[in-house]
Design an enzyme around this catalytic site. Structure first.
Site, PDB file in Angstrom:
ATOM      1  N   LYS A  64     -42.184   4.009  18.818  1.00 27.00           N
ATOM      2  CA  LYS A  64     -42.356   5.074  19.799  1.00 27.00           C
ATOM      3  C   LYS A  64     -42.340   4.442  21.185  1.00 27.00           C
ATOM      4  O   LYS A  64     -42.920   3.364  21.390  1.00 27.00           O
ATOM      5  CB  LYS A  64     -43.677   5.785  19.538  1.00 27.00           C
ATOM      6  CG  LYS A  64     -43.914   7.035  20.365  1.00 27.00           C
ATOM      7  CD  LYS A  64     -45.209   7.702  19.924  1.00 27.00           C
ATOM      8  CE  LYS A  64     -45.459   9.006  20.653  1.00 27.00           C
ATOM      9  NZ  LYS A  64     -46.713   9.650  20.192  1.00 27.00           N
ATOM     10  N   SER A  84     -46.126  14.148  19.004  1.00 19.94           N
ATOM     11  CA  SER A  84     -45.207  13.627  20.005  1.00 19.94           C
ATOM     12  C   SER A  84     -44.317  12.493  19.518  1.00 19.94           C
ATOM     13  O   SER A  84     -43.403  12.069  20.203  1.00 19.94           O
ATOM     14  CB  SER A  84     -45.993  13.137  21.226  1.00 19.94           C
ATOM     15  OG  SER A  84     -46.887  12.087  20.874  1.00 19.94           O
ATOM     16  N   SER A  92     -50.105  13.741  16.800  1.00 16.89           N
ATOM     17  CA  SER A  92     -48.787  13.203  17.112  1.00 16.89           C
ATOM     18  C   SER A  92     -48.153  12.253  16.113  1.00 16.89           C
ATOM     19  O   SER A  92     -46.971  11.963  16.208  1.00 16.89           O
ATOM     20  CB  SER A  92     -48.814  12.539  18.490  1.00 16.89           C
ATOM     21  OG  SER A  92     -49.054  13.506  19.484  1.00 16.89           O
TER      22      SER A  92
END
Length: 543
Positions: free
Chosen positions: A129, A204, A228
């Site tokens: 990420k 996310s 997330s």
């Protein structure tokens, strides 16, 4: 070799050399890395190995057998990124590629040939990420306001993964600054759900999840402030672990809230997630909260991979976390089938209700992100010094570059001179402590080993919407209890989603019970066999 083949080979070799030469420069995914443009020698030692849903164990077995090289493995993943990230379904999951990926693969091949030894994650390609600091690639949180930001060192959790042999393939697109659940960013645009290209992929950590679902890499990392890690795991038929607060260091991960932030693995299987957690967990003096985890980790979480782990286990079905509206019924149907699987595996199912744990209520009354955000983001940016174009939340807002969907939150966070001194913040922190006791007591009163519920009460929202409602991650985010999301099944197929859309089941346990949760999730996974490959990113021809 034909003239066209020679031209293709020459063109691709030049592209690969360019990747090698640019070690710290931002490198967008290159459309020329298509399957048809690969050098014909790419799979010289691994032509028959197919990366589709290949596990860590599959990869290492093939390497030991001599049927796969690290270079061949990495090239297959680069192939798929070239074919499907910006081309074809254009999933938009990857922001940057590691320009030295093939060079590092060659070094790992050489090392293995010389020693015959493999670290637990030897040559396992990972996508990170884009809020994990990387010394060899930018870390931008998906925001154009931080374009070009270059940390001096890796995040602590990443340094542990690299020590165990991980090969970082690239950085994934994400919900900008990890502030939302649809995975859209000013730097990378909208990530698409590979199971239905009209839907969002959760967030996310949506870019990481889509990359794994589409087989762009073997494993990935995520962060989780509210939902997330588990939200994109649920939406992409993956496994995601949000560990006990303090098990994994958050140092070097772009922050949102020191009370609620956590970090953990994303993978296509429980076994791979367990191997990742082995590496990521550990004490880090730069994140003092990890001191709480000292002495709480087993020798290896993989020891819990037991198909009979659910036998005799008392599992509470937290009815408060199930929706009652028409839009919730597809998820409820899948969950009903999943609960039957738990029963068949020997679990004792105990319905429980706790109105005070309603997710909407918790989000409205206890979430503390807006009070803590300005302080943590300013501290993070200050530590980067001149390596970032923005040095404060004020700079980020003044740039005018963040996606419009973030404006309300950013302005709200900016408005607090000192959010930690706000009376409402202090009241929420007291209530969070009470919630931890209430959750522990609920499990104790009912003699529960774990509880289950859907991570998302409804399916992912369509692209164009900027908020994913009905998510249940807030309970563990506030209490710090561990949880694991595992594929539960699929919604009814439609024209846009030919196999349906994934639904994830979440298991929550007491603090430091990751070993037990991994065992329960593995037992369920092996019986349910719920994961499916997305139709939008099929296997590429091997040569």
């Amino acid at each position: 070799m034909s003239v066209i083949q020679k031209q293709c080979r020459s063109q691709t070799d030049r592209v690969i050399q360019k990747m090698r030469d640019h070690t710290t420069k931002v490198l967008p995914v290159l459309p020329v890395l298509l399957a048809g443009l690969l050098p014909l020698s790419a799979y010289a030692a691994g032509a028959q190995f197919n990366v589709m849903d290949a596990s860590i164990g599959d990869i290492h077995k093939a390497m030991r057998a001599g049927s796969l090289t690290c270079r061949g493995l990495v090239q297959q993943y680069l192939d798929r990124i070239g074919a499907y990230n910006e081309q074809g379904p254009a999933l938009n999951a990857i922001l940057y590629l590691n320009p030295k990926a093939l060079e590092q693969a060659d070094a790992m091949d050489k090392q293995f040939k010389q020693t015959g030894e493999m670290a637990p994650l030897h040559c396992i390609p990972a996508v990170l990420k884009d809020n994990y600091n990387t010394a060899d690639m930018p870390t931008t949180g998906g925001s154009a306001s931080l374009a070009g930001a270059q940390p001096a060192k890796d995040a602590f959790a990443l340094s542990r993964l690299r020590k165990d042999g991980v090969l970082v393939l690239g950085k994934a697109n994400m919900q900008e600054f990890a502030l939302g659940g649809v995975s859209i960013s000013s730097l990378g645009g909208q990530v698409k759900n590979p199971y239905d290209l009209l839907l969002t992929p959760g967030g996310s950590s949506g870019g990481t999840a889509v990359a794994l679902a589409a087989n762009f890499a073997t494993v990935g990392t995520g962060s989780d402030t509210v939902n997330s890690i588990r939200s994109p795991a649920s939406a992409n038929s993956l496994v995601g672990i949000r560990p006990t607060h303090g098990l994994v260091s958050r140092d070097g991960i772009l922050p949102v809230s020191f009370t609620m932030d956590d970090a953990g693995p994303l993978a296509r299987s429980v076994a791979d997630a367990a191997v990742m957690l082995d590496s990521m967990a550990g004490y880090d003096p730069a994140d003092p909260l990890t001191a709480l985890g000292v002495g709480k980790t087993p020798k290896t979480y993989t020891a819990s991979l037991n198909k009979t782990a659910l036998k005799g286990v008392r599992i509470g079905v937290l009815q408060t976390m199930f929706g009652t509206k028409p839009e919730n019924q597809e998820v409820n149907r899948v969950m009903a089938n999943a609960i039957e699987v738990l029963k068949k595996q020997g679990a004792v199912i105990v319905p429980v209700s706790a109105p005070e744990m309603d997710s909407d209520k918790l989000n409205a009354e206890l979430d503390v992100q807006k009070y803590e955000y300005k302080g943590v983001i300013n501290t993070y940016l200050k530590a980067l010094g001149t390596a970032t174009p923005a040095h404060s939340l004020d700079d980020i807002i003044a740039s005018g570059k963040p996606h419009q969907s973030l404006n309300k939150f950013l302005l709200s966070a900016q408005s607090y001179q000192n959010g930690l001194a706000d009376p409402d913040y202090k009241d929420r922190m007291v209530k969070i402590d009470a919630l931890k006791i209430s959750l522990a007591n609920l499990m104790a009163e009912n003699h529960l080993d774990a509880m289950v519920y859907p991570h998302q009460k409804r399916l992912p929202v369509p692209i164009g919407e900027f908020s994913q409602p009905d998510r249940n991650g807030i309970l563990t985010a506030l209490t710090g209890f561990p949880s694991i999301a595992v594929p539960a099944g699929f919604s009814t197929p439609t024209a846009d989603a030919p196999m349906g859309v994934p639904v994830g089941m979440e298991l929550i346990g007491r603090p430091w019970s990751e070993s037990q949760l991994i065992g329960y999730a593995y037992s369920f996974e092996q019986a349910a066999k719920a994961r499916k490959l997305p139709a939008s990113t099929p296997s590429l021809a091997l040569r």
